[in-house]
Write an enzyme that holds these catalytic residues in place. Structure first.
Site, mmCIF file in Angstrom:
data_model
loop_
_atom_site.group_PDB
_atom_site.id
_atom_site.type_symbol
_atom_site.label_atom_id
_atom_site.label_comp_id
_atom_site.label_asym_id
_atom_site.label_seq_id
_atom_site.Cartn_x
_atom_site.Cartn_y
_atom_site.Cartn_z
ATOM 1 N N LYS A 52 0.840 -1.208 0.000
ATOM 2 C CA LYS A 52 0.000 0.000 0.000
ATOM 3 C C LYS A 52 0.870 1.252 0.000
ATOM 4 C CE LYS A 52 -3.764 -2.478 2.123
ATOM 5 N NZ LYS A 52 -4.487 -2.932 3.285
ATOM 6 N N GLN A 96 -5.095 -2.070 9.421
ATOM 7 C CA GLN A 96 -4.852 -3.354 8.769
ATOM 8 C C GLN A 96 -5.393 -4.504 9.620
ATOM 9 O OE1 GLN A 96 -3.418 -3.719 5.635
ATOM 10 N NE2 GLN A 96 -3.955 -5.875 5.838
ATOM 11 N N ASP A 119 -11.516 1.837 3.257
ATOM 12 C CA ASP A 119 -11.758 0.396 3.091
ATOM 13 C C ASP A 119 -13.256 0.108 2.943
ATOM 14 O OD1 ASP A 119 -9.475 -1.153 2.918
ATOM 15 O OD2 ASP A 119 -9.231 -1.401 5.083
#
Ligand code: NAD
Length: 282
Positions: A52, A96, A119
């Site tokens: 990322k 995460q 997300d």
């Protein structure tokens, strides 16, 4: 022989579009910034987070990674999330997953400000997706939709079958396909006659987590097959949930693994980050 829908080519296109968008935003005084919070040292998570970071740098997005020790308490993590929520220079924020067992994942996700939730995992964004409002759609299903669009697949009125009902892939995928006017069936581990249901699909999406689970006899000739699965074989090689060699003889189009949906997932995170930054100008 099926057309291969390459995630590599499409992700590269999306990234160059993102890089242009970054330039435009910078000219308006906004440098898009993605902050990733990583707790602990899970090797797979570390690889994902590094990826990322690399993607952001490649496109000119400012990348911040907050690496916290595995012993971080839930309260400490929540305090970091709240600080990022309040930091106006952070546009996109993600934590995460998975988190260490002593931390309640839902509580942490719910603490993320919906306007920074790139997300698309917070209840607000999930709810908006359900009712068809502007939202951040989760990156993996959003990437699959982008692949279908790029491949010129006509969706309206078609039958779609999604195998898998997880919150991050199967369920949002079904919602996006419904919004695109397909008639969707969601299958899972308790589905009866799975092969027969799959054979009805014009568009078949596999998000199961079992190597080569979808065999040729489960696919209607001419179907479009999207393989979300990422499975590591004993040999160390990656493979999808679909038996690629056999199914590509039958399908009209298919995504490969590796080089398919995974790359688009990464690209869509950048798209969502740009969108989050753009909204601050509105
Ligand atoms: P999950 O384990 O949360 O969900 C798997 C789903 O598959 C469940 O809903 C389950 O009911 C269903 N399932 C399991 N066994 C089945 C069976 N025998 N028959 C029918 N359905 C069955 O997994 P997930 O997070 O949704 O991920 C699915 C796969 O996609 C994994 O391989 C994961 O690594 C991969 N993944 C890839 C990306 C990407 O970017 N390409 C992103 C997320 C997940």
């Amino acid at each position: 022989m099926a057309t291969i829908i390459s995630g590599k080519a499409l992700a590269a296109e999306v990234k160059s579009r993102v890089a242009r968008d970054v330039e435009e935003l910078r000219s308006q005084g906004v440098t898009p910034c993605l902050t990733v919070i990583l707790v602990g040292d899970d090797p797979a998570s570390r690889v994902y987070v590094n990826g990322k970071e690399k993607d952001c740098i490649e496109c000119g997005i400012a990348s911040r990674v907050l690496r916290l020790p595995a012993e971080t308490t839930q309260d400490e993590l929540l305090a970091h999330v709240r600080a990022c929520n309040e930091d106006a220079s952070v546009h996109g924020l993600l934590v995460q997953l998975p988190l260490p067992a002593h931390i309640d994942e839902r509580a942490v996700i719910e603490a993320i400000a919906p306007e920074k939730d790139v997300d698309g995992f917070t209840p607000v964004n999930v709810g908006r997706l359900v009712i068809g409002e502007k939202c951040f759609a989760p990156c993996t299903p959003a990437g699959c939709m982008e692949m279908l669009r790029a491949a010129g697949v006509e969706l309206t009125g078609k039958r779609a079958v999604v195998i898998g009902r997880s919150n991050i892939v199967g369920k949002p995928m079904a919602l996006l396909l419904t919004a695109a006017n397909t008639t969707v069936t969601v299958c899972h581990s308790r589905t009866k006659d799975l092969a027969a249901v799959c054979r009805e699909a014009d568009v078949l999406v596999a998000a199961i987590g079992r190597p080569r689970f979808v065999t040729a006899d489960m696919v209607k000739p001419g179907a479009v097959v999207i393989d979300v699965g990422i499975n590591r074989l004993e040999t160390g090689k990656l493979c999808g949930d679909v038996d690629f060699d056999a199914v590509s003889e039958i399908a009209s189009a298919i995504t490969p693994v590796p080089g398919g949906v995974g790359l688009m997932t990464r690209a869509m995170l950048l798209v969502n980050t740009i969108e989050a930054a753009r909204r601050t100008l509105a």
